[in-house]
Design a protein around this motif. Structure first.
Motif, PDB file in Angstrom:
ATOM      1  N   ALA A  98       0.819  -1.216   0.000  1.00 21.05           N
ATOM      2  CA  ALA A  98       0.000   0.000   0.000  1.00 21.05           C
ATOM      3  C   ALA A  98       0.847   1.257   0.000  1.00 21.05           C
ATOM      4  O   ALA A  98       0.419   2.319  -0.445  1.00 21.05           O
ATOM      5  CB  ALA A  98      -0.919  -0.004   1.217  1.00 21.05           C
ATOM      6  N   SER A 110      -3.373  -6.201   6.250  1.00 19.27           N
ATOM      7  CA  SER A 110      -2.103  -5.994   6.933  1.00 19.27           C
ATOM      8  C   SER A 110      -1.772  -7.282   7.656  1.00 19.27           C
ATOM      9  O   SER A 110      -2.412  -7.638   8.637  1.00 19.27           O
ATOM     10  CB  SER A 110      -2.179  -4.855   7.942  1.00 19.27           C
ATOM     11  OG  SER A 110      -1.064  -4.948   8.811  1.00 19.27           O
ATOM     12  N   THR A 116      -1.197  -2.380   4.780  1.00 17.16           N
ATOM     13  CA  THR A 116      -2.121  -1.250   4.923  1.00 17.16           C
ATOM     14  C   THR A 116      -1.917  -0.511   6.248  1.00 17.16           C
ATOM     15  O   THR A 116      -2.382   0.608   6.417  1.00 17.16           O
ATOM     16  CB  THR A 116      -3.588  -1.723   4.850  1.00 17.16           C
ATOM     17  OG1 THR A 116      -3.773  -2.762   5.824  1.00 17.16           O
ATOM     18  CG2 THR A 116      -3.916  -2.273   3.474  1.00 17.16           C
ATOM     19  N   VAL A 153      -4.908   3.837   0.865  1.00 13.55           N
ATOM     20  CA  VAL A 153      -5.317   2.459   0.558  1.00 13.55           C
ATOM     21  C   VAL A 153      -6.352   2.466  -0.571  1.00 13.55           C
ATOM     22  O   VAL A 153      -6.243   1.720  -1.546  1.00 13.55           O
ATOM     23  CB  VAL A 153      -5.917   1.754   1.809  1.00 13.55           C
ATOM     24  CG1 VAL A 153      -6.514   0.403   1.429  1.00 13.55           C
ATOM     25  CG2 VAL A 153      -4.845   1.578   2.879  1.00 13.55           C
ATOM     26  N   PRO A 163      -7.613  -5.222   0.643  1.00 15.77           N
ATOM     27  CA  PRO A 163      -6.497  -4.679   1.421  1.00 15.77           C
ATOM     28  C   PRO A 163      -6.279  -5.501   2.699  1.00 15.77           C
ATOM     29  O   PRO A 163      -7.245  -5.892   3.340  1.00 15.77           O
ATOM     30  CB  PRO A 163      -6.987  -3.271   1.790  1.00 15.77           C
ATOM     31  CG  PRO A 163      -8.484  -3.352   1.782  1.00 15.77           C
ATOM     32  CD  PRO A 163      -8.886  -4.516   0.903  1.00 15.77           C
TER      33      PRO A 163
END
Length: 311
Positions: free
Chosen positions: A101, A164, A131, A139, A162
């Motif tokens: 990102a 993380s 992210t 994002v 998206p």
């Protein structure tokens, strides 16, 4: 017909993550599987072997195949790696394209996306990683850019998501979205197996990862590790087994040998300590690690050496 109550069919299949070096592929694999299997390193091209992590769910089994990065080949090894990538892509059910990102789409991403456009069978999922490093607007921008990239190249992403892996955000959701893209069928691996990579190869990867850490940039490509033997030490009590691991770290030039060994052998000792802890965690037993650094001249360009080192 009360088809509404029927349980959905169980699904099982293969997926692989692709993306530029450092796009977060291995970290994502580890987050999904929940155990460290793929090696993570901030250097390009550290994942050489197809390490499989297996995600078990009640409704599906997702087998993650870790392919080496696709890059413009400069050596024989590079070409072999690229062939390996394409062969893998032809066999998997889903390809997850990882894009960080916090970085604009670049020529490297386009190069990979172009190759992806040629892949017929696999469903393609775009995963915007890391992210946690940027705000929501960044994002959103990246998600739109990825969507456009697919359209420009004439294909559609099955999903754009998206995540993380570091904070665990949306990792579970990613698994939920990947599962329905797999073909219907029973588990491919019996329950509880996290990896089918021979333990020796995984041990070699852990040593290689430790040896690469903190070394200057001239080394990543020229380091190979071969585990020569892994044997249980005889005469140990049953409740305190010990495994003897003898491994050779190969470099291409004697100047590199010095770098790996370090002043008065300090670096190699550090590599041993670090990798031994990881190997013990992997095998679940105490390990005696015997490491040697050897020079195999220009092994990346020599087919005989490549074969001996497992490529």
């Amino acid at each position: 017909m009360d088809g509404m109550n029927a349980t959905p069919a169980h699904r099982a299949g293969f997926a692989c993550f692709v993306g530029r070096p450092n796009a977060g592929k291995s970290t994502l694999t580890n987050a999904l599987v929940g155990t460290k299997v793929a090696i993570t390193s901030d250097r390009p091209q550290t994942t050489r072997h197809t390490v499989r992590g297996i995600v078990h769910r009640p409704d599906a089994q997702l087998v993650l195949v870790d392919t080496p990065g696709l890059h413009k080949p400069r050596t024989l090894l590079g070409e072999r790696l690229n062939d390996l990538v394409r062969a893998t892509w032809a066999e998997v059910d889903v390809i997850g394209f990882c894009l960080p990102a916090d970085q604009k789409l670049g020529p490297g991403d386009r190069f990979i996306a172009k190759e992806l456009a040629e892949v017929k069978r696999a469903k393609k999922v775009a995963i915007v990683t890391k992210t946690d490093l940027v705000n929501r607007e960044a994002v959103a921008q990246q998600l739109m850019a990825v969507d456009r990239l697919g359209r420009e190249l004439g294909f559609e992403w099955a999903e754009i998501i998206p995540v993380s892996a570091k904070s665990g955000d949306q990792v579970e959701l990613l698994a939920d979205l990947l599962a329905p893209l797999l073909p219907e069928g029973p588990d491919l691996y019996p329950d509880g197996e996290l990896t089918d990579e021979p333990e020796q190869v995984m041990v070699a990867e852990l040593i290689r990862e430790a040896a690469l850490e903190g070394v200057r940039d001239e080394l990543p490509h020229s380091l190979a590790v071969v585990v020569e033997e892994m044997t249980p030490r005889e005469g140990r009590p049953a409740d305190r087994p010990l495994i003897d691991v003898r491994a050779d770290v190969y470099v291409e030039r004697s100047s590199q040998k010095g770098i790996v060994i370090g002043p008065k052998g300090a670096r190699l000792k550090d590599v041993g300590t670090k990798s031994r802890a990881q190997i013990e965690a992997l095998l679940g037993t105490k390990v005696f690690l015997d490491l040697h650094v050897r020079v195999a001249k220009d092994w990346q360009r020599d087919p005989k050496q490549l074969r001996r080192l497992g490529f």
